[in-house]
Enzyme design. Structure first.
Site, PDB file in Angstrom:
ATOM      1  CB  SER A   1      65.850  43.670  42.195  1.00  0.00           C
ATOM      2  OG  SER A   1      66.033  43.255  40.869  1.00  0.00           O
TER       3      SER A   1
ATOM      4  CG  ASP B   1      73.323  45.112  40.433  1.00  0.00           C
ATOM      5  OD1 ASP B   1      73.115  44.139  39.680  1.00  0.00           O
ATOM      6  OD2 ASP B   1      72.448  45.590  41.185  1.00  0.00           O
TER       7      ASP B   1
ATOM      8  CG  HIS C   1      71.057  42.301  41.710  1.00  0.00           C
ATOM      9  ND1 HIS C   1      70.612  43.578  41.426  1.00  0.00           N
ATOM     10  CD2 HIS C   1      69.938  41.526  41.763  1.00  0.00           C
ATOM     11  CE1 HIS C   1      69.287  43.575  41.310  1.00  0.00           C
ATOM     12  NE2 HIS C   1      68.857  42.343  41.511  1.00  0.00           N
TER      13      HIS C   1
END
Length: 320
Positions: free
Chosen positions: A104, A257, A285
């Protein structure tokens, strides 16, 4: 419980002390994990991606997060500071090259770091890549309401139409300039919204969780500090850094995601044409998603294997 082979605080300047810990085998090939956020911290569960009998793993908490001090500090806390800190840590630990693993926000940091410090990298594994800029933020704070309408209504409850349209700016102002109770209430809203999105991705009914994690105020003050400033970088800078990466790269991304949508990866891979892309069907995610976890662990082991093979080939070439 996994015991670190060493841990400590590294003075990175400007009044910041950065917490780090090393795990695994001291003489093994090394990896550093760049945690998500911004504003989150490292977690022991990250070690599950590695084989600690064969790998040396470095975890650390970015400025102002986790065990780093001062907690929640915003001064001298920018993306450029964090990239410099990663390189300081590598040099301090005496590691010539390491594998960079990031998810991320940490994946974006990994791209920027690898583009600037190409000779420090033996490989990268990047999951669920975050990109800075308006498109990412508009998606999360506005467009995503179509998928989690109840959670978004709770996030913006009591706001004027203008405040709800600019919900990030509204929350940022309350977190940084409101009273302490307003700051905590805004951090709790943000936390519940994120949790609701995570639950919805996992197939749970859109609802609002009442469970709030500890330290939520510092986390979201740092997160709003970064997001409201476009993360102190640009998409162009990320893509330019990607062009300069010379080490092997494996990119892992879930097809479902909702936090960092697949379009992020589609845009990034144009600038890393040699990267191996591993789409995770119906993957979400978080690394706690079983399918993402399996893909991430496999990618980490494969990148280390490539590093080992490259090292052996280099030795063989030098002997002939």
């Amino acid at each position: 419980m996994v015991i670190p082979i060493s841990e400590g605080m590294l003075d990175v300047g400007e009044g910041h002390q950065m917490y780090f810990a090393q795990y695994g085998r001291p003489d093994a090939p090394a990896a550093v994990v760049l945690h998500g956020g911004p504003g989150s911290s490292s977690r022991i569960s990250m070690l599950d991606w590695f084989d600690l009998t064969q790998h040396r793993v470095v975890l650390f908490d970015q400025r102002g997060t986790g065990k780093s001090k001062p907690s929640g500090e915003l001064r001298f806390n920018t993306t450029q500071n964090l990239i410099a800190d990663i390189e300081r840590l590598r040099a301090f630990l005496g590691i010539s090259k390491w594998v960079v693993v990031g998810g991320s926000w940490g994946a974006m940091l990994g791209v920027l770091y690898a583009g600037r410090h190409t000779t420090s990298i033996s490989g990268l594994v990047l999951r669920g890549v975050f990109l800075p800029g308006g498109a990412q933020l508009d998606w999360f704070f506005r467009d995503l309401q179509a998928l989690v309408p109840f959670a978004w209504s709770e996030l913006t409850a009591g706001m004027t139409t203008e405040e709800a349209i600019s919900v990030l700016a509204t929350l940022t102002h309350r977190l940084h300039f409101g009273t302490e109770s307003e700051g905590i209430e805004s951090a709790n809203r943000w936390s519940r919204y994120e949790n609701a999105v995570m639950d919805a991705m996992a197939g749970k009914v859109d609802s609002v969780s009442a469970n709030i994690e500890a330290g939520v105020l510092h986390k979201y003050r740092i997160q709003s500090h970064y997001l409201s400033q476009s993360c102190f970088t640009t998409e162009s800078a990320v893509f330019d850094a990607a062009r300069h990466i010379s080490a092997p790269v494996i990119l892992v991304h879930g097809t479902h995601d909702w936090i960092c949508p697949p379009a992020n990866l589609v845009r990034l891979i144009d600038y890393i044409p040699d990267a191996e892309v591993r789409w995770v069907s119906r993957g979400t995610h978080t690394a706690s998603d079983p399918s993402i976890f399996r893909a991430l662990r496999s990618a980490v082991h494969d990148i280390f294997a490539r590093h080992l093979n490259a090292t052996r080939n280099a030795v063989d070439s030098s002997q002939h």
